[in-house]
Design a protein around this motif. Structure first.
Motif, short mmCIF file in Angstrom:
data_model
loop_
_atom_site.label_atom_id
_atom_site.label_comp_id
_atom_site.label_asym_id
_atom_site.label_seq_id
_atom_site.Cartn_x
_atom_site.Cartn_y
_atom_site.Cartn_z
N HIS A 1 0.83 -1.21 0.00
CA HIS A 1 0.00 0.00 0.00
C HIS A 1 0.86 1.26 0.00
CE1 HIS A 1 -3.14 2.88 1.05
NE2 HIS A 1 -2.37 3.27 2.04
N ASN A 2 1.88 1.29 0.85
CA ASN A 2 2.71 2.48 0.96
C ASN A 2 3.53 2.72 -0.30
OD1 ASN A 2 1.97 3.37 3.57
ND2 ASN A 2 3.26 1.81 4.50
N ALA A 3 4.04 1.64 -0.90
CA ALA A 3 4.81 1.79 -2.14
C ALA A 3 3.92 2.35 -3.24
CB ALA A 3 5.40 0.45 -2.55
N LYS A 4 2.69 1.86 -3.33
CA LYS A 4 1.77 2.37 -4.35
C LYS A 4 1.41 3.83 -4.09
CE LYS A 4 -0.52 -1.93 -5.74
NZ LYS A 4 -1.81 -2.69 -5.76
N SER A 5 1.20 4.16 -2.82
CA SER A 5 0.81 5.54 -2.51
C SER A 5 1.93 6.52 -2.84
CB SER A 5 0.42 5.67 -1.03
OG SER A 5 1.55 5.55 -0.19
N MET A 6 3.19 6.09 -2.67
CA MET A 6 4.31 6.96 -3.02
C MET A 6 4.37 7.19 -4.51
SD MET A 6 6.23 8.01 -0.45
CE MET A 6 7.87 8.20 -1.11
N ALA A 7 3.98 6.18 -5.29
CA ALA A 7 4.01 6.32 -6.75
C ALA A 7 2.88 7.20 -7.24
CB ALA A 7 3.93 4.95 -7.40
N ASP A 8 1.78 7.23 -6.51
CA ASP A 8 0.61 7.97 -6.96
C ASP A 8 0.66 9.45 -6.63
OD1 ASP A 8 -0.43 5.64 -7.91
OD2 ASP A 8 -1.65 5.22 -6.14
N LYS A 9 1.49 9.85 -5.67
CA LYS A 9 1.45 11.22 -5.20
C LYS A 9 2.62 12.03 -5.76
CE LYS A 9 -0.96 10.08 -0.92
NZ LYS A 9 -0.91 10.04 0.55
N ASN A 10 2.31 13.24 -6.15
CA ASN A 10 3.33 14.15 -6.68
C ASN A 10 3.88 14.97 -5.52
OD1 ASN A 10 4.98 15.62 -8.31
ND2 ASN A 10 3.37 16.95 -9.08
N ARG A 11 4.92 14.48 -4.90
CA ARG A 11 5.50 15.13 -3.74
C ARG A 11 6.77 15.87 -4.15
NH1 ARG A 11 4.85 10.79 1.17
NH2 ARG A 11 2.92 9.83 0.50
N SER A 12 7.22 16.75 -3.26
CA SER A 12 8.50 17.42 -3.50
C SER A 12 9.62 16.41 -3.37
CB SER A 12 8.69 18.57 -2.51
OG SER A 12 8.66 18.09 -1.18
N ASN A 13 10.80 16.75 -3.89
CA ASN A 13 11.93 15.82 -3.93
C ASN A 13 12.34 15.37 -2.52
OD1 ASN A 13 12.13 15.92 -6.71
ND2 ASN A 13 13.50 17.66 -6.68
N LYS A 14 12.48 14.06 -2.38
CA LYS A 14 12.92 13.46 -1.12
C LYS A 14 14.06 12.50 -1.41
CE LYS A 14 9.37 15.32 1.04
NZ LYS A 14 9.52 16.39 2.05
N ARG A 15 14.84 12.20 -0.37
CA ARG A 15 15.91 11.22 -0.50
C ARG A 15 15.85 10.25 0.69
NH1 ARG A 15 19.41 13.07 -4.48
NH2 ARG A 15 21.08 11.60 -3.92
N LEU A 16 16.08 8.97 0.39
CA LEU A 16 16.01 7.92 1.40
C LEU A 16 17.25 7.04 1.29
CD1 LEU A 16 14.60 5.93 3.44
CD2 LEU A 16 13.54 4.86 1.42
N PHE A 17 17.90 6.81 2.44
CA PHE A 17 18.95 5.80 2.54
C PHE A 17 18.45 4.75 3.53
CE2 PHE A 17 22.67 3.75 4.33
CZ PHE A 17 23.48 3.54 3.22
N ILE A 18 18.46 3.49 3.10
CA ILE A 18 17.94 2.43 3.94
C ILE A 18 18.97 1.31 4.00
CG2 ILE A 18 16.65 1.43 1.98
CD1 ILE A 18 14.52 0.56 4.01
N SER A 19 19.19 0.76 5.19
CA SER A 19 20.23 -0.26 5.34
C SER A 19 19.78 -1.34 6.31
CB SER A 19 21.53 0.38 5.86
OG SER A 19 21.39 0.77 7.21
N VAL A 20 20.44 -2.49 6.19
CA VAL A 20 20.34 -3.54 7.20
C VAL A 20 21.75 -4.03 7.48
CG1 VAL A 20 18.01 -4.28 6.61
CG2 VAL A 20 19.97 -5.33 5.46
N ALA A 21 21.94 -4.61 8.64
CA ALA A 21 23.23 -5.20 8.98
C ALA A 21 23.14 -6.71 8.75
CB ALA A 21 23.58 -4.85 10.42
N GLY A 22 23.71 -7.50 9.63
CA GLY A 22 23.67 -8.94 9.45
C GLY A 22 22.61 -9.62 10.29
N GLU A 23 21.53 -8.89 10.60
CA GLU A 23 20.51 -9.45 11.50
C GLU A 23 19.74 -10.60 10.88
OE1 GLU A 23 20.25 -4.85 12.00
OE2 GLU A 23 20.29 -6.28 10.35
N GLY A 24 19.55 -10.56 9.55
CA GLY A 24 18.73 -11.57 8.91
C GLY A 24 17.27 -11.42 9.28
N SER A 25 16.51 -12.51 9.18
CA SER A 25 15.11 -12.55 9.59
C SER A 25 14.31 -11.43 8.93
CB SER A 25 15.03 -12.47 11.12
OG SER A 25 13.70 -12.66 11.55
#
Length: 399
Positions: free
Chosen positions: A192-216
């Motif tokens: 739902h959230n991914a689709k909503s981001m595609a549907d809305k004309n928002r101002s420019n944003k930047r996202l950095f997302i990471s994971v370590a070795g937690e797995g799961s």
């Protein structure tokens, strides 16, 4: 830039004296009427910031755990012109599930949601969002000169909050750094959230997302989110993902903050391509930051090091006169910065224009004294002036 840093390293070395305590930042207590409790805050301003100079703002969640790590990284990145001058506002957390985790819509869909519903049945993040927007942001903006540009750093549950804020409250921040976000909340919400981001004309944003070795679910939940974002391309969102498999849930913070902040402020850097170095003038640099200013909605000054790097690239392409023009613009934009006058003086000296070189060194010395820089730096400028004067005198005698 490298020469100036060398000067600083040399001339700030002092004789050992009595031990002194080192403090990092200031601490405050802000009473929140919205949440109904005192909120401890820590504020860090990097060294080298002039009085009344406007700053970008990083809001760091769980600062009781991460403040020293993040502020050390920020100072280093600022020192080397990797990010603009940016202050850190650390927010301590008293109840992480209440503040960070989204409210559950309907029946719980995951074990994580079932656990939260059983432990904190009535708690979501609504009040914390309102606290940020209505109380914390005005407090910081009234107390410090700030740009309207905010970056959010969240780890674990706070990383979940960062993603939730990006999806549901996009006007709060411009940059989001989500480190080892917990899960994501549920697969249905991911889609739902991914689709909503595609549907809305928002101002420019930047996202950095990471994971370590937690797995799961740390890993699978993040991959589910990213795959859905690839399928439903978000409007005006640039993002980068990195995994640090050799790091733990906690140690992954260090590389993630370093890489994340570098990425989030990528457009702050003017890329000097071989073609620009060979053919362009300083107007290309000025136009870039004029366009960036329009995008951000406030004047974005070109970094000090950018002028120097561009001028050196021009000099390497045997474009010494264009480099002089670039460094003159550097002086015009930073007239109270002794470094700008020094670099222009050095460029004149390369062209054997020793009178102009001497005048620029003299101006740099004057500015250094006005800025009350250390005696060692002023002495170094005086040495440069003396050498330039000697060179000018020698040339006069040879005529």
């Amino acid at each position: 830039m490298r020469f100036f840093i060398l000067l600083i390293l040399i001339f700030t070395t002092t004789t050992a004296s009595a031990a002194q305590k080192i403090s990092i930042g200031e601490t405050f207590t802000l009473h929140s009427k919205i949440i109904g409790e005192d909120r401890p805050l820590s504020v860090f301003i990097p060294k080298g910031v002039e009085k009344n100079e406007s700053l970008y703002v990083i809001y760091l969640l769980d600062s009781q755990h991460h403040f020293h790590t993040v502020t050390g990284i920020v100072q280093s990145l600022v020192d080397y012109d990797q990010i603009p001058k940016t202050m850190v506002v650390g927010v301590e957390t008293t109840n992480r599930p209440r503040d960070y985790l989204p409210a559950i819509n309907g029946e719980p869909k995951t074990q994580f949601q079932k656990f939260k519903r059983s432990k904190w049945p009535d708690e979501g993040q609504t009040n914390f969002i309102k606290f940020l927007n209505d109380e914390l942001f005005p407090f910081i903006d009234d107390k410090y000169p700030t740009y309207p540009h905010r970056t959010l750093i969240g780890h674990s549950n706070a990383g979940t909050f960062a993603l939730s804020a990006l999806f549901n409250h996009p006007n709060l921040f411009q940059n989001y750094l989500a480190i080892s976000a917990n899960g994501w909340w549920s697969y249905d919400e991911t889609v739902h959230n991914a689709k909503s981001m595609a549907d809305k004309n928002r101002s420019n944003k930047r996202l950095f997302i990471s994971v370590a070795g937690e797995g799961s679910t740390f890993y699978t939940g993040t991959l589910n989110l990213l795959s859905n974002m690839e399928t439903h391309k978000p409007t005006n969102l640039a993002w980068q993902y990195k995994q640090y498999p050799n790091h733990t849930h906690m140690s992954g913070i260090l590389p993630a903050v370093t890489d994340g902040l570098t990425f989030l402020y990528t457009n702050y850097q003017f890329e000097i391509t071989p073609a620009l170095a060979k053919y362009s003038t300083v107007s290309a640099l000025k136009d870039y930051y004029a366009d960036l200013s329009k995008q951000y909605g406030f004047a974005v000054p070109a970094p000090v090091g950018t002028y120097v790097d561009f001028a050196e690239a021009q000099q390497n392409n045997k474009r010494s006169q264009e480099a002089i023009i670039t460094l003159k613009q550097f002086v015009a934009d930073y007239p109270k910065h002794s470094y700008s006058h020094m670099k222009l003086a050095q460029a004149y000296a390369l062209l054997d224009q020793h009178e102009k070189s001497l005048n620029s060194y003299l101006q740099g010395l004057k500015v250094a004294k006005e800025q009350k820089l250390s005696a060692d730096i002023i002495d170094a400028f005086q040495d440069m002036v003396d050498r330039a004067q000697a060179k000018l005198n020698a040339n006069a005698k040879s005529l």
